[in-house]
Design a protein around this motif. Structure first.
Motif, PDB file in Angstrom:
ATOM      1  N   TYR A  93      -5.647 -19.512   6.339  1.00  0.00           N
ATOM      2  CA  TYR A  93      -4.667 -19.061   7.328  1.00  0.00           C
ATOM      3  C   TYR A  93      -3.343 -18.629   6.719  1.00  0.00           C
ATOM      4  O   TYR A  93      -2.704 -17.707   7.234  1.00  0.00           O
ATOM      5  N   ASP A  94      -2.922 -19.274   5.644  1.00  0.00           N
ATOM      6  CA  ASP A  94      -1.681 -18.816   5.010  1.00  0.00           C
ATOM      7  C   ASP A  94      -1.847 -17.396   4.473  1.00  0.00           C
ATOM      8  O   ASP A  94      -0.917 -16.583   4.543  1.00  0.00           O
ATOM      9  N   GLU A  95      -3.035 -17.090   3.971  1.00  0.00           N
ATOM     10  CA  GLU A  95      -3.301 -15.736   3.493  1.00  0.00           C
ATOM     11  C   GLU A  95      -3.358 -14.743   4.645  1.00  0.00           C
ATOM     12  O   GLU A  95      -2.941 -13.587   4.506  1.00  0.00           O
ATOM     13  N   VAL A  96      -3.895 -15.170   5.788  1.00  0.00           N
ATOM     14  CA  VAL A  96      -3.915 -14.304   6.963  1.00  0.00           C
ATOM     15  C   VAL A  96      -2.482 -13.975   7.404  1.00  0.00           C
ATOM     16  O   VAL A  96      -2.159 -12.830   7.710  1.00  0.00           O
ATOM     17  N   ILE A  97      -1.623 -14.994   7.428  1.00  0.00           N
ATOM     18  CA  ILE A  97      -0.238 -14.777   7.844  1.00  0.00           C
ATOM     19  C   ILE A  97       0.479 -13.860   6.862  1.00  0.00           C
ATOM     20  O   ILE A  97       1.224 -12.954   7.257  1.00  0.00           O
ATOM     21  N   ALA A  98       0.266 -14.087   5.571  1.00  0.00           N
ATOM     22  CA  ALA A  98       0.892 -13.219   4.565  1.00  0.00           C
ATOM     23  C   ALA A  98       0.402 -11.782   4.737  1.00  0.00           C
ATOM     24  O   ALA A  98       1.192 -10.825   4.634  1.00  0.00           O
ATOM     25  N   ALA A  99      -0.893 -11.606   5.005  1.00  0.00           N
ATOM     26  CA  ALA A  99      -1.429 -10.263   5.236  1.00  0.00           C
ATOM     27  C   ALA A  99      -0.830  -9.649   6.494  1.00  0.00           C
ATOM     28  O   ALA A  99      -0.542  -8.444   6.543  1.00  0.00           O
ATOM     29  N   SER A 100      -0.624 -10.476   7.521  1.00  0.00           N
ATOM     30  CA  SER A 100       0.001  -9.998   8.754  1.00  0.00           C
ATOM     31  C   SER A 100       1.393  -9.451   8.481  1.00  0.00           C
ATOM     32  O   SER A 100       1.757  -8.373   8.964  1.00  0.00           O
ATOM     33  N   ASP A 175     -13.647 -11.805   1.102  1.00  0.00           N
ATOM     34  CA  ASP A 175     -14.820 -11.680   0.228  1.00  0.00           C
ATOM     35  C   ASP A 175     -14.410 -12.118  -1.166  1.00  0.00           C
ATOM     36  O   ASP A 175     -13.975 -11.309  -1.981  1.00  0.00           O
ATOM     37  N   GLY A 176     -14.484 -13.427  -1.401  1.00  0.00           N
ATOM     38  CA  GLY A 176     -14.098 -13.959  -2.700  1.00  0.00           C
ATOM     39  C   GLY A 176     -12.636 -13.717  -3.000  1.00  0.00           C
ATOM     40  O   GLY A 176     -11.757 -14.000  -2.180  1.00  0.00           O
ATOM     41  N   GLU A 177     -12.369 -13.148  -4.163  1.00  0.00           N
ATOM     42  CA  GLU A 177     -11.000 -12.903  -4.593  1.00  0.00           C
ATOM     43  C   GLU A 177     -10.482 -11.530  -4.172  1.00  0.00           C
ATOM     44  O   GLU A 177      -9.350 -11.168  -4.501  1.00  0.00           O
ATOM     45  N   ALA A 178     -11.285 -10.777  -3.443  1.00  0.00           N
ATOM     46  CA  ALA A 178     -10.838  -9.459  -2.991  1.00  0.00           C
ATOM     47  C   ALA A 178      -9.709  -9.605  -1.983  1.00  0.00           C
ATOM     48  O   ALA A 178      -9.543 -10.654  -1.348  1.00  0.00           O
ATOM     49  N   ALA A 179      -8.930  -8.557  -1.828  1.00  0.00           N
ATOM     50  CA  ALA A 179      -7.848  -8.579  -0.847  1.00  0.00           C
ATOM     51  C   ALA A 179      -8.426  -8.749   0.556  1.00  0.00           C
ATOM     52  O   ALA A 179      -9.575  -8.369   0.822  1.00  0.00           O
ATOM     53  N   PRO A 180      -7.662  -9.349   1.480  1.00  0.00           N
ATOM     54  CA  PRO A 180      -8.132  -9.464   2.863  1.00  0.00           C
ATOM     55  C   PRO A 180      -8.432  -8.085   3.449  1.00  0.00           C
ATOM     56  O   PRO A 180      -7.859  -7.079   3.022  1.00  0.00           O
ATOM     57  N   GLY A 181      -9.333  -8.053   4.434  1.00  0.00           N
ATOM     58  CA  GLY A 181      -9.710  -6.784   5.035  1.00  0.00           C
ATOM     59  C   GLY A 181      -9.566  -6.792   6.544  1.00  0.00           C
ATOM     60  O   GLY A 181      -9.713  -7.842   7.182  1.00  0.00           O
ATOM     61  N   ILE A 182      -9.256  -5.644   7.130  1.00  0.00           N
ATOM     62  CA  ILE A 182      -9.224  -5.488   8.585  1.00  0.00           C
ATOM     63  C   ILE A 182      -9.964  -4.212   8.957  1.00  0.00           C
ATOM     64  O   ILE A 182     -10.011  -3.252   8.185  1.00  0.00           O
ATOM     65  N   VAL A 183     -10.553  -4.207  10.165  1.00  0.00           N
ATOM     66  CA  VAL A 183     -11.306  -3.037  10.610  1.00  0.00           C
ATOM     67  C   VAL A 183     -10.888  -2.608  12.016  1.00  0.00           C
ATOM     68  O   VAL A 183     -11.481  -1.693  12.577  1.00  0.00           O
ATOM     69  N   ASP A 184      -9.873  -3.259  12.579  1.00  0.00           N
ATOM     70  CA  ASP A 184      -9.449  -2.932  13.937  1.00  0.00           C
ATOM     71  C   ASP A 184      -7.955  -3.219  14.059  1.00  0.00           C
ATOM     72  O   ASP A 184      -7.333  -3.766  13.139  1.00  0.00           O
ATOM     73  N   PHE A 185      -7.380  -2.882  15.219  1.00  0.00           N
ATOM     74  CA  PHE A 185      -5.953  -3.112  15.439  1.00  0.00           C
ATOM     75  C   PHE A 185      -5.739  -3.263  16.942  1.00  0.00           C
ATOM     76  O   PHE A 185      -5.940  -2.317  17.704  1.00  0.00           O
ATOM     77  N   THR A 186      -5.336  -4.463  17.366  1.00  0.00           N
ATOM     78  CA  THR A 186      -5.038  -4.722  18.777  1.00  0.00           C
ATOM     79  C   THR A 186      -3.528  -4.645  18.957  1.00  0.00           C
ATOM     80  O   THR A 186      -2.798  -5.551  18.559  1.00  0.00           O
ATOM     81  N   ALA A 187      -3.058  -3.565  19.558  1.00  0.00           N
ATOM     82  CA  ALA A 187      -1.635  -3.253  19.548  1.00  0.00           C
ATOM     83  C   ALA A 187      -0.837  -4.006  20.611  1.00  0.00           C
ATOM     84  O   ALA A 187      -1.237  -4.081  21.772  1.00  0.00           O
ATOM     85  N   PHE A 188       0.299  -4.542  20.196  1.00  0.00           N
ATOM     86  CA  PHE A 188       1.305  -5.126  21.069  1.00  0.00           C
ATOM     87  C   PHE A 188       2.664  -4.629  20.603  1.00  0.00           C
ATOM     88  O   PHE A 188       2.827  -4.246  19.436  1.00  0.00           O
ATOM     89  N   ASN A 189       3.631  -4.681  21.503  1.00  0.00           N
ATOM     90  CA  ASN A 189       5.008  -4.308  21.160  1.00  0.00           C
ATOM     91  C   ASN A 189       5.844  -5.576  21.078  1.00  0.00           C
ATOM     92  O   ASN A 189       6.542  -5.951  22.023  1.00  0.00           O
ATOM     93  N   ARG A 190       5.745  -6.246  19.936  1.00  0.00           N
ATOM     94  CA  ARG A 190       6.411  -7.532  19.734  1.00  0.00           C
ATOM     95  C   ARG A 190       6.918  -7.614  18.292  1.00  0.00           C
ATOM     96  O   ARG A 190       6.472  -6.870  17.423  1.00  0.00           O
ATOM     97  N   PRO A 191       7.824  -8.551  17.984  1.00  0.00           N
ATOM     98  CA  PRO A 191       8.293  -8.697  16.605  1.00  0.00           C
ATOM     99  C   PRO A 191       7.164  -9.087  15.654  1.00  0.00           C
ATOM    100  O   PRO A 191       6.191  -9.731  16.053  1.00  0.00           O
ATOM    101  N   ARG A 192       7.315  -8.708  14.393  1.00  0.00           N
ATOM    102  CA  ARG A 192       6.276  -9.030  13.408  1.00  0.00           C
ATOM    103  C   ARG A 192       6.113 -10.543  13.248  1.00  0.00           C
ATOM    104  O   ARG A 192       5.015 -11.030  12.961  1.00  0.00           O
ATOM    105  N   GLU A 193       7.230 -11.289  13.437  1.00  0.00           N
ATOM    106  CA  GLU A 193       7.138 -12.749  13.339  1.00  0.00           C
ATOM    107  C   GLU A 193       6.262 -13.314  14.455  1.00  0.00           C
ATOM    108  O   GLU A 193       5.581 -14.331  14.276  1.00  0.00           O
TER     109      GLU A 193
END
Length: 262
Positions: A93-100, A175-193
């Motif tokens: 999850y920390d990696e997900v947040i950093a990727a976010s 996927d192991g040590e590869a960078a995180p991946g995304i394939v979609d985008f659910t859009a909102f108009n909110r702060p990045r935090e």
């Protein structure tokens, strides 16, 4: 998952006519060699997502680049295609947040699409309720009562809203040590935090995250209030969604205890 694979005319339009579709993971995605296809319900929104992901450049993030059909369209017969991205969701999850945060630094100047303001689905209703913009018919037993209690301490955020992906929990691929991946985008108009905080809420509620997760990101601006706004959003979604259960509500109650301690 879509009960049926993409039909042959759709596969042919995206250059995968002779490939045998294979279901991928638990989501509505089918793999045809190095191409993946996914059904969509809103062609206008799907086209916006495809164009946005085509133009994005994000350090240390693998993006499933959308593909155009032979006649230049992003959507054919209710399907979109993109380059297959390997991996699966993992509790990193920390990696997900950093990727976010990296993703939303890249989307800081993306214009907000019109459909964000006109959507009327459960998530849009919950988003507006959580921000205090309108009331919604929240089920008291499935989040509405706790929403009412916590909304009394809500304050307006002073952070800049922008286009953010508001559903990264369980959708970022590893996927192991590869960078995180995304394939979609659910859009909102909110702060990045806010987008980062939604990941924290989801991870605490349903992902088995450790109690220190929200504290590790407390350096982000207005974090206690951002976390509260994200929690109110998830409570409102839960109180509106027809498939919510008392069991999933217990996860949100756990998240609420951790967040109110901030």
């Amino acid at each position: 998952m879509s009960a049926s694979p993409p039909p042959q005319h759709v596969r042919a339009a995206f250059g995968a006519k002779d490939s045998v579709p294979e279901p991928v993971g638990t989501g509505p995605q089918w793999r045809c060699d190095d191409i993946a296809l996914r059904p969509v319900t809103n062609p206008a929104e799907a086209s916006w997502v495809a164009q946005t992901l085509t133009d994005l450049s994000v350090p240390d993030l693998r993006i499933g680049r959308p593909l155009r059909s032979s006649d230049g369209r992003f959507v054919v017969g209710g399907w979109v295609a993109f380059r297959y991205v390997s991996g699966r969701p993992e509790p990193r999850y920390d990696e997900v947040i950093a990727a976010s945060l990296r993703l939303h630094k890249a989307t800081a100047d993306v214009p907000v699409p019109r459909f964000v303001a006109t959507r009327a689905d459960v998530f849009a209703m919950a988003d507006r309720a959580a921000a205090g913009l309108e009331e919604a018919p929240l089920n008291p037993a499935l989040g509405g009562r706790l929403f009412d209690v916590l909304s009394g301490t809500r304050k307006p955020l002073g952070l800049r809203p922008q286009v953010v992906h508001g559903d990264l929990f369980g959708t970022v691929l590893f996927d192991g040590e590869a960078a995180p991946g995304i394939v979609d985008f659910t859009a909102f108009n909110r702060p990045r935090e806010w987008a980062a905080a939604v990941v924290v809420v989801d991870a605490l509620a349903w992902g088995g995250a450790d109690d220190g997760l929200p504290k590790r990101w407390a350096h982000l601006p207005e974090w206690p209030q951002v976390m509260l706004h994200a929690l109110l959003f998830r409570l409102a979604v839960h109180a509106l969604h027809p498939h919510s259960t008392e069991q999933s509500m217990r996860g949100l109650e756990r998240a609420a205890r951790q967040i109110t301690a901030l």
